[in-house]
Design a protein around this motif. Structure first.
Motif, PDB file in Angstrom:
ATOM      1  N   UNK A 208       0.792  -1.222   0.000  1.00 25.86           N
ATOM      2  CA  UNK A 208       0.000   0.000   0.000  1.00 25.86           C
ATOM      3  C   UNK A 208       0.825   1.271   0.000  1.00 25.86           C
ATOM      4  N   UNK A 209       2.128   1.178   0.298  1.00 27.32           N
ATOM      5  CA  UNK A 209       2.973   2.361   0.312  1.00 27.32           C
ATOM      6  C   UNK A 209       3.407   2.746  -1.095  1.00 27.32           C
ATOM      7  N   UNK A 210       3.672   4.054  -1.267  1.00 27.38           N
ATOM      8  CA  UNK A 210       4.123   4.605  -2.543  1.00 27.38           C
ATOM      9  C   UNK A 210       5.518   5.188  -2.391  1.00 27.38           C
ATOM     10  N   UNK A 211       6.266   5.147  -3.485  1.00 29.10           N
ATOM     11  CA  UNK A 211       7.608   5.715  -3.532  1.00 29.10           C
ATOM     12  C   UNK A 211       7.738   6.478  -4.847  1.00 29.10           C
ATOM     13  N   UNK A 212       8.118   7.746  -4.778  1.00 30.82           N
ATOM     14  CA  UNK A 212       8.331   8.549  -5.983  1.00 30.82           C
ATOM     15  C   UNK A 212       9.827   8.615  -6.253  1.00 30.82           C
ATOM     16  N   UNK A 213      10.204   8.276  -7.490  1.00 31.92           N
ATOM     17  CA  UNK A 213      11.611   8.223  -7.862  1.00 31.92           C
ATOM     18  C   UNK A 213      11.850   8.952  -9.178  1.00 31.92           C
TER      19      UNK A 213
ATOM     20  N   UNK B 241      19.419   6.928 -26.530  1.00 34.60           N
ATOM     21  CA  UNK B 241      19.378   8.234 -25.873  1.00 34.60           C
ATOM     22  C   UNK B 241      19.129   8.025 -24.383  1.00 34.60           C
ATOM     23  N   UNK B 242      19.723   8.887 -23.572  1.00 41.67           N
ATOM     24  CA  UNK B 242      19.462   8.855 -22.136  1.00 41.67           C
ATOM     25  C   UNK B 242      18.246   9.737 -21.843  1.00 41.67           C
ATOM     26  N   UNK B 243      17.350   9.199 -21.047  1.00 43.96           N
ATOM     27  CA  UNK B 243      16.118   9.900 -20.690  1.00 43.96           C
ATOM     28  C   UNK B 243      15.922   9.823 -19.186  1.00 43.96           C
ATOM     29  N   UNK B 244      15.246  10.822 -18.646  1.00 43.36           N
ATOM     30  CA  UNK B 244      14.879  10.837 -17.244  1.00 43.36           C
ATOM     31  C   UNK B 244      13.405  10.440 -17.123  1.00 43.36           C
ATOM     32  N   UNK B 245      13.115   9.535 -16.203  1.00 41.14           N
ATOM     33  CA  UNK B 245      11.765   9.019 -16.016  1.00 41.14           C
ATOM     34  C   UNK B 245      11.313   9.297 -14.593  1.00 41.14           C
ATOM     35  N   UNK B 246      10.249  10.072 -14.433  1.00 43.67           N
ATOM     36  CA  UNK B 246       9.634  10.247 -13.129  1.00 43.67           C
ATOM     37  C   UNK B 246       8.644   9.118 -12.933  1.00 43.67           C
ATOM     38  N   UNK B 247       8.819   8.333 -11.861  1.00 42.56           N
ATOM     39  CA  UNK B 247       7.959   7.171 -11.640  1.00 42.56           C
ATOM     40  C   UNK B 247       7.407   7.168 -10.224  1.00 42.56           C
ATOM     41  N   UNK B 248       6.274   6.507 -10.079  1.00 47.85           N
ATOM     42  CA  UNK B 248       5.701   6.208  -8.769  1.00 47.85           C
ATOM     43  C   UNK B 248       5.630   4.692  -8.665  1.00 47.85           C
ATOM     44  N   UNK B 249       6.202   4.153  -7.580  1.00 51.73           N
ATOM     45  CA  UNK B 249       6.209   2.715  -7.333  1.00 51.73           C
ATOM     46  C   UNK B 249       5.272   2.435  -6.164  1.00 51.73           C
ATOM     47  N   UNK B 250       4.375   1.477  -6.350  1.00 51.94           N
ATOM     48  CA  UNK B 250       3.455   1.069  -5.283  1.00 51.94           C
ATOM     49  C   UNK B 250       3.656  -0.416  -5.017  1.00 51.94           C
TER      50      UNK B 250
ATOM     51  N   UNK C  67       4.210  -9.787  -3.241  1.00 57.25           N
ATOM     52  CA  UNK C  67       4.866 -10.221  -4.480  1.00 57.25           C
ATOM     53  C   UNK C  67       4.459  -9.407  -5.702  1.00 57.25           C
ATOM     54  N   UNK C  68       4.045  -8.155  -5.505  1.00 56.87           N
ATOM     55  CA  UNK C  68       3.667  -7.336  -6.647  1.00 56.87           C
ATOM     56  C   UNK C  68       4.098  -5.893  -6.503  1.00 56.87           C
ATOM     57  N   UNK C  69       4.483  -5.293  -7.632  1.00 58.30           N
ATOM     58  CA  UNK C  69       4.804  -3.875  -7.702  1.00 58.30           C
ATOM     59  C   UNK C  69       4.026  -3.265  -8.858  1.00 58.30           C
ATOM     60  N   UNK C  70       3.616  -2.027  -8.687  1.00 52.64           N
ATOM     61  CA  UNK C  70       3.016  -1.268  -9.770  1.00 52.64           C
ATOM     62  C   UNK C  70       3.897  -0.033  -9.968  1.00 52.64           C
ATOM     63  N   UNK C  71       4.411   0.130 -11.193  1.00 53.81           N
ATOM     64  CA  UNK C  71       5.289   1.251 -11.517  1.00 53.81           C
ATOM     65  C   UNK C  71       4.597   2.069 -12.595  1.00 53.81           C
ATOM     66  N   UNK C  72       4.339   3.344 -12.301  1.00 55.64           N
ATOM     67  CA  UNK C  72       3.658   4.207 -13.269  1.00 55.64           C
ATOM     68  C   UNK C  72       4.479   5.468 -13.502  1.00 55.64           C
ATOM     69  N   UNK C  73       4.296   6.025 -14.688  1.00 51.41           N
ATOM     70  CA  UNK C  73       4.935   7.317 -14.959  1.00 51.41           C
ATOM     71  C   UNK C  73       4.145   8.390 -14.226  1.00 51.41           C
ATOM     72  N   UNK C  74       4.849   9.333 -13.580  1.00 51.91           N
ATOM     73  CA  UNK C  74       4.115  10.430 -12.944  1.00 51.91           C
ATOM     74  C   UNK C  74       4.088  11.662 -13.843  1.00 51.91           C
ATOM     75  N   UNK C  75       4.708  11.541 -15.008  1.00 51.28           N
ATOM     76  CA  UNK C  75       4.598  12.536 -16.080  1.00 51.28           C
ATOM     77  C   UNK C  75       5.013  11.836 -17.368  1.00 51.28           C
ATOM     78  N   UNK C  76       4.469  12.261 -18.507  1.00 48.40           N
ATOM     79  CA  UNK C  76       4.868  11.625 -19.773  1.00 48.40           C
ATOM     80  C   UNK C  76       6.333  11.901 -20.086  1.00 48.40           C
ATOM     81  N   UNK C  77       6.945  10.965 -20.785  1.00 45.45           N
ATOM     82  CA  UNK C  77       8.295  11.136 -21.317  1.00 45.45           C
ATOM     83  C   UNK C  77       8.119  11.552 -22.773  1.00 45.45           C
ATOM     84  N   UNK C  78       8.793  12.618 -23.191  1.00 46.02           N
ATOM     85  CA  UNK C  78       8.672  13.081 -24.576  1.00 46.02           C
ATOM     86  C   UNK C  78       9.781  12.447 -25.406  1.00 46.02           C
TER      87      UNK C  78
END
Length: 191
Positions: free
Chosen positions: A110-115, A128-137, A142-153
């Protein structure tokens, strides 16, 4: 001595569970992108096939077969595969990154981590090197949900896709197709 053996075995097993690799669940994962044509007509597309792993040492790898592009129109899918992505020569997109697994493993359900994660995106023979803002829940043990917290262009010119984009524009008779594409993702990983 023997009475401690079950506790030692349980401790070793729980350490192995934390150390195991995470596998991407294709059925519950999505990578989507938005194309804009004629200046202001936006459409959302996705990829049907994804595979990936997060290793104990934090190495993350995502592979997307470009033949799995899904725009909702079969002829457009085929044109993107052959004219834009040139899947015969460049069959997949690959993303590699390093994830701080100690922080991820310490998450409680249930905890979230922003990375902010730095990754290398390889597509159409270019990287190309890109920066990815993600939220991990954490989803249970035995499960993780990783989502973008902003689109990558992603820019067509970064990956030598401008010629293919121009071919698509011409064959579809469009006045323009944007060369900047926002990409978002929702990834489920299971142990």
């Amino acid at each position: 001595m023997y009475k401690w053996f079950p506790l030692l075995a349980l401790g070793a097993f729980s350490h192995l569970a934390l150390a195991a690799d995470w596998q991407l669940d294709n059925a519950d994962s999505r990578v989507s992108f938005v194309s804009v044509k004629k200046g202001d007509i936006a459409e959302v597309h996705e990829f049907n096939q994804l595979s990936g792993t997060l290793a104990e040492n934090g190495e993350f790898k995502l592979e997307i077969p470009l033949s799995g592009v899904n725009t909702g129109i079969e002829i457009r899918d085929k044109r993107m595969q052959t004219m834009l992505f040139e899947v015969a020569n460049f069959p997949k997109l690959t993303l590699t990154a390093h994830v701080p697994t100690e922080q991820v493993n310490n998450l409680k359900p249930g905890e979230l981590l922003t990375l902010e994660i730095e990754g290398k995106l390889s597509l159409h023979g270019k990287s190309q090197h890109k920066s990815f803002g993600v939220v991990v829940a954490r989803l249970g043990d035995s499960g993780l949900l990783v989502t973008s917290n902003r689109p990558v262009i992603v820019y067509a010119e970064e990956f030598n896709l401008t010629d293919g984009l121009e071919k698509l524009r011409e064959i579809a008779g469009l006045s323009s197709i944007s060369q900047a594409v926002p990409v978002s993702f929702v990834l489920r990983l299971n142990k």
